[in-house]
Write an enzyme that holds these catalytic residues in place. Structure first.
Site, short mmCIF file in Angstrom:
data_model
loop_
_atom_site.label_atom_id
_atom_site.label_comp_id
_atom_site.label_asym_id
_atom_site.label_seq_id
_atom_site.Cartn_x
_atom_site.Cartn_y
_atom_site.Cartn_z
CG PHE A 1 24.65 5.49 18.66
CD1 PHE A 1 25.89 5.05 19.07
CD2 PHE A 1 23.85 6.17 19.57
CE1 PHE A 1 26.36 5.31 20.35
CE2 PHE A 1 24.30 6.44 20.84
CZ PHE A 1 25.56 6.01 21.25
CD GLU B 1 19.62 0.57 17.38
OE1 GLU B 1 20.05 1.74 17.19
OE2 GLU B 1 18.54 0.32 17.93
#
Length: 194
Positions: free
Chosen positions: A63, A139
């Site tokens: 992430f 991401e």
């Protein structure tokens, strides 16, 4: 129990040289050899089969709200860095316009420089190295620290999917323009000079 091979360290581009591990129990384990995993071999086969038609490659991760590009193994910039950055910013701008106000803004840049670490064997670097001009790692957004950021609250899944897709659509359009411009340019290598 060990987590297995990190697929994004298993591609044959400076494989297992930096930001990886030879320890099978590390989450950065690069595998026993390049393309040791059926998944990375499948992606390699698809890339090679369609290489002359590919305008863009995107690998989705979590992430951090980033759009990253080559070269991740050493932080140098590709000869296509201008196009990579320009198209990356256009994708990020569309994502940000679609996102919720409390979502983090996207950062666009060279993966080694943005992440502040180098890693070899990544799919985006591999795709770029074999000829895909626009190759990116997305991401996706995440909230929390450490491992918690990898688990997106289900209430945001539809939102993240919609905004990411909006970015991909713009990226595909821009990639198509660049690809078409490249394929319509005359080939001066075969032109006779009288």
């Amino acid at each position: 129990m060990c987590p297995g091979v990190d697929g994004n360290r298993n591609y044959d581009f400076f494989w297992n040289t930096v930001g990886t591990s030879s320890n099978p129990c590390s989450d950065q384990y690069a595998g026993g050899r390049p393309f040791s995993e059926v998944e990375t071999r499948a992606v390699d086969g698809i890339l090679k089969e369609h290489l002359n038609k590919l305008a863009m490659y995107i690998t989705m991760h979590s992430f951090g709200s980033m759009i990253l590009y080559s070269w991740g193994h050493d932080g140098t910039l590709s000869e296509h860095a201008f196009d990579l950055h320009t198209v990356g910013v256009k994708m990020a701008d569309v994502i940000v316009k679609s996102s919720l106000s409390h979502f983090p803004r996207y950062i666009v840049g060279n993966s080694a420089l943005v992440l502040n670490y180098r890693a070899s064997g990544g799919s985006e670097d591999y795709a770029h190295s074999i000829g895909v001009k626009l190759a990116y790692t997305f991401e996706l957004p995440g909230f929390g620290r450490g491992g918690n950021g990898f688990i997106l609250n289900p209430r945001y899944i539809k939102q993240v999917s919609a905004e990411t897709w909006a970015g991909v659509v713009i990226g595909a359009r821009e990639a198509g323009k660049l690809f078409n411009a490249r394929s319509t340019q005359p080939n001066f290598d075969n032109t006779r000079q009288d």
